[in-house]
Structure formats: structure tokens, C-alpha cells
Motif scaffolding. Sequence first.
Motif, PDB file in Angstrom:
ATOM      1  N   GLN A 156     -97.821  15.974  -0.863  1.00 44.96           N
ATOM      2  CA  GLN A 156     -98.647  16.434   0.288  1.00 44.96           C
ATOM      3  C   GLN A 156     -99.380  15.391   1.072  1.00 44.96           C
ATOM      4  OE1 GLN A 156     -99.314  19.714   1.331  1.00 44.96           O
ATOM      5  NE2 GLN A 156     -97.550  20.399  -0.045  1.00 44.96           N
ATOM      6  N   ILE A 157     -99.526  14.303   0.404  1.00 52.18           N
ATOM      7  CA  ILE A 157    -100.338  13.154   0.775  1.00 52.18           C
ATOM      8  C   ILE A 157     -99.435  12.379   1.646  1.00 52.18           C
ATOM      9  CG2 ILE A 157    -101.202  10.722   0.409  1.00 52.18           C
ATOM     10  CD1 ILE A 157    -101.999  12.241  -2.536  1.00 52.18           C
ATOM     11  N   LEU A 158     -98.155  12.061   1.464  1.00 51.40           N
ATOM     12  CA  LEU A 158     -97.208  11.467   2.344  1.00 51.40           C
ATOM     13  C   LEU A 158     -96.794  12.122   3.533  1.00 51.40           C
ATOM     14  CD1 LEU A 158     -94.747  10.234  -0.456  1.00 51.40           C
ATOM     15  CD2 LEU A 158     -96.619   8.858   0.696  1.00 51.40           C
ATOM     16  N   ARG A 159     -96.820  13.594   3.411  1.00 46.87           N
ATOM     17  CA  ARG A 159     -96.455  14.442   4.593  1.00 46.87           C
ATOM     18  C   ARG A 159     -97.881  14.489   5.210  1.00 46.87           C
ATOM     19  NH1 ARG A 159     -94.279  18.559   7.244  1.00 46.87           N
ATOM     20  NH2 ARG A 159     -95.466  20.460   7.643  1.00 46.87           N
ATOM     21  N   ALA A 160     -99.109  14.522   4.856  1.00 50.73           N
ATOM     22  CA  ALA A 160    -100.032  14.516   5.883  1.00 50.73           C
ATOM     23  C   ALA A 160    -100.235  13.253   6.604  1.00 50.73           C
ATOM     24  CB  ALA A 160    -101.326  14.653   4.767  1.00 50.73           C
ATOM     25  N   MET A 161     -99.783  12.277   5.734  1.00 57.14           N
ATOM     26  CA  MET A 161    -100.049  10.856   6.792  1.00 57.14           C
ATOM     27  C   MET A 161     -98.931  10.890   7.695  1.00 57.14           C
ATOM     28  SD  MET A 161    -100.142   7.021   5.022  1.00 57.14           S
ATOM     29  CE  MET A 161     -98.436   7.339   4.136  1.00 57.14           C
ATOM     30  N   SER A 162     -97.819  11.361   7.600  1.00 55.88           N
ATOM     31  CA  SER A 162     -96.659  11.563   8.536  1.00 55.88           C
ATOM     32  C   SER A 162     -97.052  12.067   9.861  1.00 55.88           C
ATOM     33  CB  SER A 162     -95.398  11.832   7.775  1.00 55.88           C
ATOM     34  OG  SER A 162     -94.271  11.804   8.887  1.00 55.88           O
ATOM     35  N   LEU A 163     -97.831  13.479   9.392  1.00 53.79           N
ATOM     36  CA  LEU A 163     -98.215  14.290  10.464  1.00 53.79           C
ATOM     37  C   LEU A 163     -99.217  13.408  11.428  1.00 53.79           C
ATOM     38  CD1 LEU A 163     -98.603  17.706   8.753  1.00 53.79           C
ATOM     39  CD2 LEU A 163     -96.823  16.919  10.384  1.00 53.79           C
ATOM     40  N   CYS A 164    -100.255  12.770  10.944  1.00 50.25           N
ATOM     41  CA  CYS A 164    -101.275  12.062  11.252  1.00 50.25           C
ATOM     42  C   CYS A 164    -100.690  10.955  12.340  1.00 50.25           C
ATOM     43  CB  CYS A 164    -102.396  11.602  10.280  1.00 50.25           C
ATOM     44  SG  CYS A 164    -103.220  12.813   9.589  1.00 50.25           S
ATOM     45  N   LYS A 165     -99.570  10.293  11.698  1.00 46.39           N
ATOM     46  CA  LYS A 165     -99.017   9.294  12.517  1.00 46.39           C
ATOM     47  C   LYS A 165     -98.461   9.662  13.445  1.00 46.39           C
ATOM     48  CE  LYS A 165     -98.533   5.227  11.371  1.00 46.39           C
ATOM     49  NZ  LYS A 165     -99.248   4.088  11.679  1.00 46.39           N
ATOM     50  N   LYS A 166     -97.674  10.714  13.735  1.00 45.21           N
ATOM     51  CA  LYS A 166     -96.791  11.084  14.552  1.00 45.21           C
ATOM     52  C   LYS A 166     -97.493  12.104  15.644  1.00 45.21           C
ATOM     53  CE  LYS A 166     -92.653  11.520  11.733  1.00 45.21           C
ATOM     54  NZ  LYS A 166     -91.661  12.704  10.960  1.00 45.21           N
ATOM     55  N   ARG A 167     -98.544  12.804  15.280  1.00 46.71           N
ATOM     56  CA  ARG A 167     -99.136  13.862  16.266  1.00 46.71           C
ATOM     57  C   ARG A 167    -100.631  13.012  16.756  1.00 46.71           C
ATOM     58  NH1 ARG A 167     -98.154  19.619  13.564  1.00 46.71           N
ATOM     59  NH2 ARG A 167     -96.117  19.528  13.023  1.00 46.71           N
ATOM     60  N   LEU A 168    -101.024  12.214  16.246  1.00 45.08           N
ATOM     61  CA  LEU A 168    -102.458  11.785  16.190  1.00 45.08           C
ATOM     62  C   LEU A 168    -102.622  10.432  16.619  1.00 45.08           C
ATOM     63  CD1 LEU A 168    -104.417  13.450  13.581  1.00 45.08           C
ATOM     64  CD2 LEU A 168    -104.218  14.306  15.953  1.00 45.08           C
ATOM     65  N   GLY A 169    -101.685   9.424  16.540  1.00 39.82           N
ATOM     66  CA  GLY A 169    -101.723   7.950  17.044  1.00 39.82           C
ATOM     67  C   GLY A 169    -102.533   7.393  16.293  1.00 39.82           C
ATOM     68  N   VAL A 170    -102.839   7.676  15.187  1.00 35.56           N
ATOM     69  CA  VAL A 170    -104.001   6.833  14.482  1.00 35.56           C
ATOM     70  C   VAL A 170    -103.469   5.930  13.502  1.00 35.56           C
ATOM     71  CG1 VAL A 170    -105.812   8.530  14.639  1.00 35.56           C
ATOM     72  CG2 VAL A 170    -104.086   8.616  12.688  1.00 35.56           C
ATOM     73  N   LYS A 171    -104.174   4.964  12.885  1.00 37.40           N
ATOM     74  CA  LYS A 171    -103.756   4.020  11.801  1.00 37.40           C
ATOM     75  C   LYS A 171    -104.119   4.941  10.570  1.00 37.40           C
ATOM     76  CE  LYS A 171    -102.748   0.470  14.148  1.00 37.40           C
ATOM     77  NZ  LYS A 171    -101.214  -0.033  14.551  1.00 37.40           N
ATOM     78  N   CYS A 172    -103.311   4.622   9.389  1.00 43.08           N
ATOM     79  CA  CYS A 172    -103.561   5.262   8.085  1.00 43.08           C
ATOM     80  C   CYS A 172    -103.771   4.273   6.928  1.00 43.08           C
ATOM     81  CB  CYS A 172    -102.553   6.332   7.851  1.00 43.08           C
ATOM     82  SG  CYS A 172    -102.192   7.974   8.474  1.00 43.08           S
ATOM     83  N   ALA A 173    -104.794   4.767   6.302  1.00 41.47           N
ATOM     84  CA  ALA A 173    -105.198   3.967   4.876  1.00 41.47           C
ATOM     85  C   ALA A 173    -105.063   4.878   3.769  1.00 41.47           C
ATOM     86  CB  ALA A 173    -106.522   3.300   5.122  1.00 41.47           C
ATOM     87  N   LEU A 174    -104.867   4.231   2.685  1.00 44.60           N
ATOM     88  CA  LEU A 174    -104.542   5.052   1.392  1.00 44.60           C
ATOM     89  C   LEU A 174    -105.002   4.137   0.136  1.00 44.60           C
ATOM     90  CD1 LEU A 174    -101.010   6.764   1.349  1.00 44.60           C
ATOM     91  CD2 LEU A 174    -103.402   7.680   1.625  1.00 44.60           C
ATOM     92  N   GLY A 175    -105.880   4.836  -0.718  1.00 41.43           N
ATOM     93  CA  GLY A 175    -106.091   4.204  -1.727  1.00 41.43           C
ATOM     94  C   GLY A 175    -104.926   4.182  -2.913  1.00 41.43           C
ATOM     95  N   VAL A 176    -103.842   3.482  -2.633  1.00 44.07           N
ATOM     96  CA  VAL A 176    -102.734   3.587  -3.233  1.00 44.07           C
ATOM     97  C   VAL A 176    -102.828   3.690  -4.780  1.00 44.07           C
ATOM     98  CG1 VAL A 176    -100.326   2.614  -3.593  1.00 44.07           C
ATOM     99  CG2 VAL A 176    -101.316   2.622  -1.392  1.00 44.07           C
ATOM    100  N   SER A 177    -103.538   2.600  -5.275  1.00 44.10           N
ATOM    101  CA  SER A 177    -103.685   2.817  -6.815  1.00 44.10           C
ATOM    102  C   SER A 177    -104.340   3.821  -7.534  1.00 44.10           C
ATOM    103  CB  SER A 177    -104.720   1.483  -7.289  1.00 44.10           C
ATOM    104  OG  SER A 177    -104.320   0.407  -6.496  1.00 44.10           O
ATOM    105  N   ASN A 178    -104.837   4.670  -6.849  1.00 43.43           N
ATOM    106  CA  ASN A 178    -105.482   6.092  -7.435  1.00 43.43           C
ATOM    107  C   ASN A 178    -104.307   7.018  -8.027  1.00 43.43           C
ATOM    108  OD1 ASN A 178    -107.998   5.170  -6.857  1.00 43.43           O
ATOM    109  ND2 ASN A 178    -107.938   6.914  -4.930  1.00 43.43           N
ATOM    110  N   ILE A 179    -103.070   6.841  -7.380  1.00 43.35           N
ATOM    111  CA  ILE A 179    -101.792   7.757  -7.729  1.00 43.35           C
ATOM    112  C   ILE A 179    -101.655   7.487  -9.156  1.00 43.35           C
ATOM    113  CG2 ILE A 179     -99.928   6.004  -7.362  1.00 43.35           C
ATOM    114  CD1 ILE A 179    -100.028   9.627  -6.281  1.00 43.35           C
TER     115      ILE A 179
END
Length: 208
Positions: A156-179
Motif C-alpha cells: 500500500q505504501i509503495l502504491r500510494a507513493m507512486s500515485l503521489c508522484k504521478k498525479r501530484l508532482g511532489v517529491k516523496c520521503a519515507l522512513g524506510v527503516s521502519n519497515i
Amino acid sequence: RLQQALRDGDLDYVVSQGISQQEQGADILDVNVGLPEIDEVKIIQQATEQLQGSTLLPLQIDSTDPAAVEAAVRRYAGKPIINSVNGKQQIMDEIFPLVAHYGTNVVGLTLDTAEARFAIAERIVAEAARYGIGPDRILIDCLVMTASTNQRQAEQILRAMSLCKKRLGVKCALGVSNISFGLPARPLLGSVFLAAAFGAGLDAPIMN
């Protein structure tokens, strides 16, 4: 040790941690001094001033107290990132005027399913636009939850980020270590998730 240093007003220790992170390859330092028993407004301002005088890295001002955020960005000789806003109107009403006035960038937090995360990000971007803050100044954080409690969340996280990138034109950050929190082989799981996140459009990983 960091908490005790903040209680003692030992900013030399705080600065030493910033220098250490710079030496180990960090690109941005997140400045968070939030402890209930200290004067956060005073300490975050002092920490910001000393860190920018001792390191070459840009700073991300991280606090839930708008007064502390403003105290830090007002004295910052550069363009910091404010961490963070979410989709709640009260929070956006408090933080976006600071983002607009001081010309900062800002992190927007989202949570839930991919579609719900995207909806929150969309609301954040739309509200920011009312203050003249474009998507180029927004980093959306889709909030990584540990795979030990819900493995489907990673997808879900990866899909949400992909949607944000494609549709909103924003940069994306993630607390990767939390996984990998609470799981064995954390470096292996973290590296695999990091690769998947880069594939989905990650710009700014937060990790060791």
C-alpha cells in the motif's frame, strides 16, 4: 544520551551527532528536540543556530509546536524543511502560513490505504496552493509501518507513493527503516524495501 543532553542543555552533544551524521553521508539533518520537560522553543532555536554553524547540511525542523517551528526557521540562514503537516485543517492552518512566510519546504504525512493516503496528499497539496506553495516545495511521506504487524502495508505504501508522484508532482520521503522494526535481518529487509521504494519514485529515504 540525546534526551539527557537536551535536558542538560548540552548542545555540544547534539552538534556532535549532527557532525557524525554528516560524516557518514547524510544529506539533511532532522532537528527534533521534543521533550515534555524542556523549553522546546528555546532549545530548538539554539540547536538550529549551532548546527548550521557547525555542519554544511540543510536542516529539517521537526516539531509539533508551531511556536518552536517558527523560532527555528526565523533564525535559520537558509531554506529549511518543516516537518510536518497532515491532512487535518487545524495543523495546515498553523503551519502553512509559516511555510509561505519563510519560504520553506514542507513534509506532508499520509496514512491508511494507498487511495486514502493519496487523498490526504491531494488535500495537503490543494491547501498549500491557497498559500502560494507549489508542489515543488512539498515532500509527501506515506508513513512506513512495520511489516511485522501488517505485511500488506508495504504494498500500500509503495502504491500510494507512486500515485503521489504521478498525479501530484511532489517529491516523496519515507522512513524506510521502519519497515523492519522488530524483525530479524533488518539490513536485508531494509535494502530490499529501499530498492522497491526507489522503483516507485522515492526521493528522500530516512534510514541508517
